[in-house]
Design an enzyme around this catalytic site. Sequence first.
Site, mmCIF file in Angstrom:
data_model
loop_
_atom_site.group_PDB
_atom_site.id
_atom_site.type_symbol
_atom_site.label_atom_id
_atom_site.label_comp_id
_atom_site.label_asym_id
_atom_site.label_seq_id
_atom_site.Cartn_x
_atom_site.Cartn_y
_atom_site.Cartn_z
ATOM 1 N N ARG B 227 -46.229 -52.042 -123.127
ATOM 2 C CA ARG B 227 -44.876 -51.982 -122.578
ATOM 3 C C ARG B 227 -44.878 -52.625 -121.193
ATOM 4 O O ARG B 227 -45.860 -52.518 -120.449
ATOM 5 C CB ARG B 227 -44.408 -50.530 -122.433
ATOM 6 C CG ARG B 227 -44.062 -49.844 -123.724
ATOM 7 C CD ARG B 227 -42.732 -50.357 -124.285
ATOM 8 N NE ARG B 227 -42.411 -49.713 -125.543
ATOM 9 C CZ ARG B 227 -42.764 -50.187 -126.742
ATOM 10 N NH1 ARG B 227 -43.437 -51.310 -126.845
ATOM 11 N NH2 ARG B 227 -42.412 -49.546 -127.846
ATOM 12 N N HIS B 275 -42.007 -60.483 -126.381
ATOM 13 C CA HIS B 275 -42.097 -59.213 -127.133
ATOM 14 C C HIS B 275 -42.208 -59.510 -128.639
ATOM 15 O O HIS B 275 -41.387 -59.036 -129.448
ATOM 16 C CB HIS B 275 -40.881 -58.311 -126.839
ATOM 17 C CG HIS B 275 -41.218 -56.846 -127.026
ATOM 18 N ND1 HIS B 275 -40.748 -55.836 -126.218
ATOM 19 C CD2 HIS B 275 -42.013 -56.236 -127.938
ATOM 20 C CE1 HIS B 275 -41.221 -54.664 -126.640
ATOM 21 N NE2 HIS B 275 -41.986 -54.889 -127.679
#
Lengths: 312, 312
Positions: B227, B275
Site C-alpha cells: 500500500r 497499482h
Amino acid sequence: MPSGALLFDLPDYPHERWTAHLRKFLPTLDIRATADAQTAADIAYCVAWKPAPGKLHNLPNLKIVFSMGAGVDGIVADPTYPRHIPLARVVDDTLAQAMSEYVVLSVLYWHRRLHDFIGLQRDKKWRQLPAPRAPQVRVGILGFGVLGQAATAPLRALNYQLSGWSATPKHVDGVKTFHGTAQLEVFLAQSDILVCLLPLTPDTRGILDAKTFAALPKDACVINAARGGHVVEDDLIKALDSGHLGGATLDVFSAEPLPATSPLWSHPKVVMTAHSAAFTDPESFMRQVATTIRRMDDGLPPENLVDFARGY
Amino acid sequence: MPSGALLFDLPDYPHERWTAHLRKFLPTLDIRATADAQTAADIAYCVAWKPAPGKLHNLPNLKIVFSMGAGVDGIVADPTYPRHIPLARVVDDTLAQAMSEYVVLSVLYWHRRLHDFIGLQRDKKWRQLPAPRAPQVRVGILGFGVLGQAATAPLRALNYQLSGWSATPKHVDGVKTFHGTAQLEVFLAQSDILVCLLPLTPDTRGILDAKTFAALPKDACVINAARGGHVVEDDLIKALDSGHLGGATLDVFSAEPLPATSPLWSHPKVVMTAHSAAFTDPESFMRQVATTIRRMDDGLPPENLVDFARGY
C-alpha cells in the site's frame, strides 16, 4: 605435473586476475600470454575464445583447447582449426544460473508489460495494464541443451506453460518437447514468448528470420541470449514494426559492440543488454580447466568435448 | 437459496461483467447496484473495496462484507464500520500468482541491473555490467503472509537467499524468518532487496521511512507492492538521492492516481506501475463470495475473516 605450457589467449581479458585462479588449482603450470615462432612448440594447452585465424593451427604440440564460453562458434569458425585436437567448452553451473536469471527476467518483462509501464511512466500517464497469468502464457525455448533446460526450473515454479525445441529429441518433466526441422513450425506456433539459446552452427545461423517470426503467434515476444548470428536483424525490425511481434530482448548482435548506427539502439520495442546475460565465472572456468588437465595427465579422457560434426 | 440481497458496491468497476460471474454461481441471488433508504433493509451481503464512510453502517440487516482485495484498509478506515459484522477478504490463488510474478520480475530487474542497461541503451552506450549470482543476493520479504510466502517458491527456484519478516512467528522451509519489532532491524540489515507485502494497519503505516532505509545495506533496492501508506515518499526520495538506496519499484502510492506533480514520476531511480501488481480475478473472487454465502445459508461459519484487533 602437467607436461607442457598453457597459452592463455584471451587478450581482451585481465590476464592476471584470470590466471591467478588457474595457479591456485595448478601451482606449477607454466602459463604464457603469447607464443611466438620459437616457443609455439611448448604449448600443450590453450584457453581461447575468438583466436586469430591460424593461431591454433600453428601450435604443433597442442593437446586440447578450452573454449572460454559455452558457445564455440568463435573458435570453429576458423577453417584452419586443427580438428584432430579436442575442444572442450565450459559447462558451468554459474553460467547456467546467470542465464536462467536473464531468461526469467526477460520473460516476465514482456509478459507483465513492464516495457509498457516504463513508457507510461516517461509520459506521466497513470494506466492499469492487465496481463494474463503465467499459466496462460506459453514460453518456447529454442535450443534445449544445458542452458535451456536449466531455465525451466524457475519458469516452472512461476507456472508458465513450457516447451523446448532441439535438434535431437530431449525429454524433460513438465516440458512439451519438439525436435528437428519438421517440428519447428508447430513449436513456434505455440510460443507466446520465444527464448533463443541455440548454439551457432551453419544450421542455426539466421534461424530467427522473417519466416520464423511469421510462424509465431501475433504479439509474440522474442528473447535472444544466444548469438547475434541467429538473428536476421532487418527481419526482426520489420516484424516489430509491422505489429506482428510485441517486443524483443537482445543480448547479442551481428556486430559487437553494436555500432551506433544500428536502428536497434532506439527501437521502441527493443530492450538490449551488452552481451551480459551470462559471463563465464573465471574461478569456476579455471577449476574446470585444471580438472581436465589433471585428468589428461592421468591418462583419462577430457570431458565436455565439442562434436565437430554437429558444431557444438 | 440466499436470504437477502447482495449490494455490489464497486462503482468504479464494470457491474455487469463482475456480477455475471456471481449469477453463474448463485443464479437466484438478488444483486443490487445501490441501496437507498427504502431498500437498505433488504441487503444481507455487500461486496466492497472503498465504501463511502457510513455506507455499511446504514445497512441494518447486513450479515457479511466481502473485501474485493487482499487488503482491507479501505474498508476498516471508516470509523463507523460496524465491527460486529464479519469482514471477509479475498484469498485467491490467481492473486498470489500475479503477485509472485510481480515480485520476481522486480527483484530480477534490480539484481540484474536492467534499469542501468535501459539507461545505457537510451544513451547508445555499449557497456557490460556485472552482477552477482542470485545465491549471493539476499531478498527480504517484509510481510510474510499468504502473498509473501507464495513468492518464495519461484525466488527459491532462482536460488536467492530468502528471509521473511512478520508480526507473528512464521516457519517456511528454506527461509530465514524474523518477527516482531525487536527483530526488524536485524532483518533489514540483511536485505539487499526489500519486498514490502505488509497489510496496512496503524502499526505498519509509514514503516518504509528514513529509519528503515538507513537500516538497509548500502545500494539496497526497495519494492513496494503493498500500500502507498507504507512509504514515506519524501524519505524514499532522500534515501535514493543520497545514494544509499540503489532503486525502487513502486506499485502503490500515497495518492492514486499519482498526481502529475509527484517527483516520483521522473525520478531516475524509480520504476512504477499503476497499482497493477495483482488484480483480483472477478471469476475467482465471485466464486469465493458464492461459496461463503452458501456456507452461511447452511449455518457454517464464513472463512478468511479479518481480525479487527490486528487489522488484517
